[in-house]
Design a protein around this motif. Structure first.
Motif, PDB file in Angstrom:
ATOM      1  N   LEU A 201      74.519  27.433  62.868  1.00  0.00           N
ATOM      2  CA  LEU A 201      75.200  28.374  62.001  1.00  0.00           C
ATOM      3  C   LEU A 201      74.773  28.916  60.593  1.00  0.00           C
ATOM      4  O   LEU A 201      74.865  29.940  60.045  1.00  0.00           O
ATOM      5  CB  LEU A 201      76.662  27.550  61.704  1.00  0.00           C
ATOM      6  CG  LEU A 201      77.676  28.357  60.557  1.00  0.00           C
ATOM      7  CD1 LEU A 201      78.089  29.467  61.193  1.00  0.00           C
ATOM      8  CD2 LEU A 201      78.669  27.585  60.590  1.00  0.00           C
ATOM      9  N   LEU A 205      74.139  32.083  58.579  1.00  0.00           N
ATOM     10  CA  LEU A 205      74.751  32.346  57.294  1.00  0.00           C
ATOM     11  C   LEU A 205      73.658  32.558  56.138  1.00  0.00           C
ATOM     12  O   LEU A 205      74.030  33.126  54.955  1.00  0.00           O
ATOM     13  CB  LEU A 205      75.556  31.248  56.924  1.00  0.00           C
ATOM     14  CG  LEU A 205      76.858  31.168  57.634  1.00  0.00           C
ATOM     15  CD1 LEU A 205      77.604  29.943  57.246  1.00  0.00           C
ATOM     16  CD2 LEU A 205      77.669  32.120  57.712  1.00  0.00           C
ATOM     17  N   VAL A 252      77.682  32.944  66.773  1.00  0.00           N
ATOM     18  CA  VAL A 252      77.615  33.220  65.197  1.00  0.00           C
ATOM     19  C   VAL A 252      76.922  34.398  64.777  1.00  0.00           C
ATOM     20  O   VAL A 252      76.863  34.548  63.531  1.00  0.00           O
ATOM     21  CB  VAL A 252      77.029  31.919  64.598  1.00  0.00           C
ATOM     22  CG1 VAL A 252      77.645  30.707  65.046  1.00  0.00           C
ATOM     23  CG2 VAL A 252      75.386  31.713  65.099  1.00  0.00           C
ATOM     24  N   TYR A 255      78.031  36.776  61.887  1.00  0.00           N
ATOM     25  CA  TYR A 255      77.737  36.345  60.614  1.00  0.00           C
ATOM     26  C   TYR A 255      76.188  36.419  60.178  1.00  0.00           C
ATOM     27  O   TYR A 255      75.965  36.550  58.816  1.00  0.00           O
ATOM     28  CB  TYR A 255      78.007  34.746  60.476  1.00  0.00           C
ATOM     29  CG  TYR A 255      79.349  34.438  61.141  1.00  0.00           C
ATOM     30  CD1 TYR A 255      80.465  35.082  61.058  1.00  0.00           C
ATOM     31  CD2 TYR A 255      79.401  33.277  61.770  1.00  0.00           C
ATOM     32  CE1 TYR A 255      81.717  34.704  61.635  1.00  0.00           C
ATOM     33  CE2 TYR A 255      80.584  32.521  62.525  1.00  0.00           C
ATOM     34  CZ  TYR A 255      81.764  33.422  62.346  1.00  0.00           C
ATOM     35  OH  TYR A 255      82.761  33.026  62.737  1.00  0.00           O
ATOM     36  N   ASN A 262      74.851  35.451  53.658  1.00  0.00           N
ATOM     37  CA  ASN A 262      76.201  36.169  53.824  1.00  0.00           C
ATOM     38  C   ASN A 262      77.126  35.942  52.651  1.00  0.00           C
ATOM     39  O   ASN A 262      77.245  34.814  52.160  1.00  0.00           O
ATOM     40  CB  ASN A 262      76.758  35.552  55.216  1.00  0.00           C
ATOM     41  CG  ASN A 262      78.359  36.250  55.652  1.00  0.00           C
ATOM     42  OD1 ASN A 262      79.107  36.270  54.727  1.00  0.00           O
ATOM     43  ND2 ASN A 262      77.925  36.621  56.939  1.00  0.00           N
ATOM     44  N   ASN A 264      80.205  35.570  52.367  1.00  0.00           N
ATOM     45  CA  ASN A 264      81.149  34.911  52.733  1.00  0.00           C
ATOM     46  C   ASN A 264      80.845  33.527  53.257  1.00  0.00           C
ATOM     47  O   ASN A 264      81.405  32.910  53.985  1.00  0.00           O
ATOM     48  CB  ASN A 264      82.046  35.714  53.738  1.00  0.00           C
ATOM     49  CG  ASN A 264      82.645  36.630  53.117  1.00  0.00           C
ATOM     50  OD1 ASN A 264      83.272  36.766  52.052  1.00  0.00           O
ATOM     51  ND2 ASN A 264      82.820  38.037  54.125  1.00  0.00           N
ATOM     52  N   LEU A 268      82.907  30.704  55.494  1.00  0.00           N
ATOM     53  CA  LEU A 268      82.605  30.493  56.981  1.00  0.00           C
ATOM     54  C   LEU A 268      82.398  28.898  57.130  1.00  0.00           C
ATOM     55  O   LEU A 268      82.398  28.719  58.352  1.00  0.00           O
ATOM     56  CB  LEU A 268      81.666  31.528  57.402  1.00  0.00           C
ATOM     57  CG  LEU A 268      82.206  33.195  57.262  1.00  0.00           C
ATOM     58  CD1 LEU A 268      80.801  33.931  57.403  1.00  0.00           C
ATOM     59  CD2 LEU A 268      83.053  33.333  58.345  1.00  0.00           C
ATOM     60  N   ASN A 271      85.861  27.717  58.394  1.00  0.00           N
ATOM     61  CA  ASN A 271      86.598  28.285  59.173  1.00  0.00           C
ATOM     62  C   ASN A 271      85.637  29.294  60.194  1.00  0.00           C
ATOM     63  O   ASN A 271      85.241  30.484  59.575  1.00  0.00           O
ATOM     64  CB  ASN A 271      87.513  29.250  58.711  1.00  0.00           C
ATOM     65  CG  ASN A 271      88.608  29.602  59.729  1.00  0.00           C
ATOM     66  OD1 ASN A 271      88.447  29.556  60.946  1.00  0.00           O
ATOM     67  ND2 ASN A 271      89.745  30.349  59.058  1.00  0.00           N
ATOM     68  N   ASN A 272      85.262  29.094  61.362  1.00  0.00           N
ATOM     69  CA  ASN A 272      84.126  30.104  61.827  1.00  0.00           C
ATOM     70  C   ASN A 272      84.577  29.879  63.357  1.00  0.00           C
ATOM     71  O   ASN A 272      85.338  28.963  63.636  1.00  0.00           O
ATOM     72  CB  ASN A 272      82.746  29.761  61.640  1.00  0.00           C
ATOM     73  CG  ASN A 272      82.621  28.013  61.962  1.00  0.00           C
ATOM     74  OD1 ASN A 272      82.528  27.513  62.946  1.00  0.00           O
ATOM     75  ND2 ASN A 272      82.309  27.388  60.713  1.00  0.00           N
ATOM     76  N   VAL A 273      83.768  30.356  64.191  1.00  0.00           N
ATOM     77  CA  VAL A 273      83.863  30.533  65.706  1.00  0.00           C
ATOM     78  C   VAL A 273      83.807  29.019  66.313  1.00  0.00           C
ATOM     79  O   VAL A 273      84.098  28.643  67.370  1.00  0.00           O
ATOM     80  CB  VAL A 273      83.099  31.503  66.413  1.00  0.00           C
ATOM     81  CG1 VAL A 273      83.559  33.025  66.173  1.00  0.00           C
ATOM     82  CG2 VAL A 273      81.594  31.304  66.255  1.00  0.00           C
ATOM     83  N   ARG A 276      87.315  24.918  62.949  1.00  0.00           N
ATOM     84  CA  ARG A 276      88.189  25.218  61.863  1.00  0.00           C
ATOM     85  C   ARG A 276      88.443  23.604  61.215  1.00  0.00           C
ATOM     86  O   ARG A 276      88.928  22.723  61.826  1.00  0.00           O
ATOM     87  CB  ARG A 276      89.422  25.889  62.347  1.00  0.00           C
ATOM     88  CG  ARG A 276      90.337  26.024  61.396  1.00  0.00           C
ATOM     89  CD  ARG A 276      91.596  26.936  61.628  1.00  0.00           C
ATOM     90  NE  ARG A 276      91.335  27.818  62.518  1.00  0.00           N
ATOM     91  CZ  ARG A 276      91.847  29.022  62.405  1.00  0.00           C
ATOM     92  NH1 ARG A 276      92.835  29.116  61.796  1.00  0.00           N
ATOM     93  NH2 ARG A 276      91.465  30.126  63.123  1.00  0.00           N
TER      94      ARG A 276
END
Length: 417
Positions: A201, A205, A252, A255, A262, A264, A268, A271-273, A276
């Motif tokens: 992740l 990002l 991911v 993103y 990124n 955001n 993220l 709160n991401n895939v 949370r």
């Protein structure tokens, strides 16, 4: 039964607190929870840890500072003195990944040391140590970013002190599991999987291709196999690692903005895939003590059970590989060329149809064990003969193998489902 007793004690405390509504009791319970746990920076859940962040930094950095002193005393270079371009590259990639991490507000330092091994590590403080061979091997910055993200993630998730505290609490709870090397390996194995997910992740990002991690482990699997047949392992094996990294990378990918952080990223992280974050926790004296202690105990119990399941899975896989290996019979071997050996094997027992079979060849040269593998394609039925071919490295010929006491082994195999 140890962790069940802990959970029952906490549940009893819940009932006592609810019945008597004693604010001081709840405050006391919160202090107990704070002394053995912390809020996980990734998920927000309570996890075991007897060291706060300042202690983690002090202890972790003390070890690395001793390492630096030892390197200098031995006359070995560090950082730019190892390789100026590679050190600058390390700093550049590190800075971008660290900038979007959960610990971006801490002042970290990457450390490059000269070592002939593919490795990087952290000790829970604010250093990341990278070996020169890893830098030389990973030509792609995105692959380096995946490794850096993985190592930062270990500290973010507090894996060093989580493991230590879990072992101490498990012993107090009367659990015998922690004394088993297989359980310890399985516990670390699950931490490595978590660090992989967080690190991938981070890659996405920070603008690095999140599929890069899967490419590292796919290459490792092709070249080295899994090497897991005879022992428990504290890292996911290469095949599992590249498959899971591939799945996480795909999740991911939305993103990822190439070569760009990124905008955001911070939102993220929560709160991401993949998760949370739970930011809600009641205050001490208002049910927070009961909640903190309960979630700590139950979370540790779930983690304990997960490690036991992984230990069992590894044991079963090792048993299966050994049973298949015992039934493999070498039919013939021949020199296909000066540096290519061809062997033929018979699967000579009644058993399941096999797939993903990897045969290995190892020998010792210059006091170093060398392993080479061949991936056998297709399915193998009982009684079937199959070939395994080994390409030898420069400086070694088929005629040398007897001198090196070369031996064959079954690296890994799966039953066809």
């Amino acid at each position: 039964m140890g962790w069940k007793r802990v959970a029952l004690i906490v549940l009893a405390a819940v009932g006592l607190s609810g019945c008597q509504a004693l604010q001081k009791v709840d405050q006391g319970l919160y202090q107990v929870a704070e002394s053995v746990s912390e809020r996980d920076r990734v998920t927000g859940q309570r996890t075991l840890s007897m060291a706060d962040r300042s202690a983690q930094i002090a202890n972790g950095n003390a070890y690395i500072e001793q390492l630096i002193a030892a390197e200098k005393k031995a006359g070995r270079p560090v950082n730019a003195a190892v390789d100026k371009q590679q050190y600058q590259r390390l700093v550049r990639v590190f800075d971008r990944v660290h900038q979007i991490s959960h610990l971006k507000d801490e002042r970290w330092q990457p450390l490059l040391i000269r070592r002939d091994s593919f490795n990087a590590f952290t000790t829970g403080g604010t250093y990341i140590v990278v070996h020169s061979e890893l830098m030389d091997t990973l030509k792609d910055d995105a692959e380096l970013a995946a490794v850096i993200g993985h190592e930062i993630a270990h500290t973010v998730a507090n894996h060093v002190y989580e493991r230590q505290t879990h072992a101490q609490v498990s012993a107090l709870a009367g659990s015998n599991s922690v004394s088993r090397s297989g359980y310890q390996a399985a516990f670390t194995h699950e931490s490595e999987r978590e660090a992989d997910r967080i690190g991938i992740l981070y890659s996405a990002l920070s603008g690095y291709d999140p599929m890069a991690a899967s490419r590292i482990w796919q290459r490792k699997y092709t070249a080295e196999g899994n090497a897991r047949a005879l022992f428990h392992h504290d890292h996911p094996v290469n095949a599992e690692r590249y498959q899971e990294a591939q799945a996480v990378g795909q999740k991911v990918m939305p993103y990822y903005q190439k070569n760009r952080i990124n905008p955001n990223a911070q939102a993220l992280l929560d709160n991401n895939v993949l998760w949370r974050k739970n930011n809600a926790e009641a205050a001490a004296g208002e049910g927070g003590g009961v909640s903190a202690l309960l979630t700590t105990a139950l979370g540790a119990y779930v983690q304990h059970q997960g490690a036991k399941q992984e230990e069992l899975r590894q044991r079963q896989q090792a048993h299966f590989v050994k049973s298949v290996e015992a039934g493999l019979k070498l039919e013939s071997s021949r020199k296909a060329s000066a540096q290519k050996l061809e062997t033929r094997w018979r699967y000579a027992v009644r058993g399941p149809v096999l797939k993903n079979l990897v045969m290995g060849l190892y020998f010792k040269r210059d006091n170093k064990v060398e392993r080479y593998v061949d991936h056998v394609p297709g399915y193998i039925k009982p009684g079937q003969v199959f070939a395994a071919r080994f390409e030898l490295p420069q400086g070694v010929t088929v005629d040398d193998l007897q001198r090196y006491d070369a031996r064959f082994y079954l690296d890994d195999v799966e039953p066809a489902r």
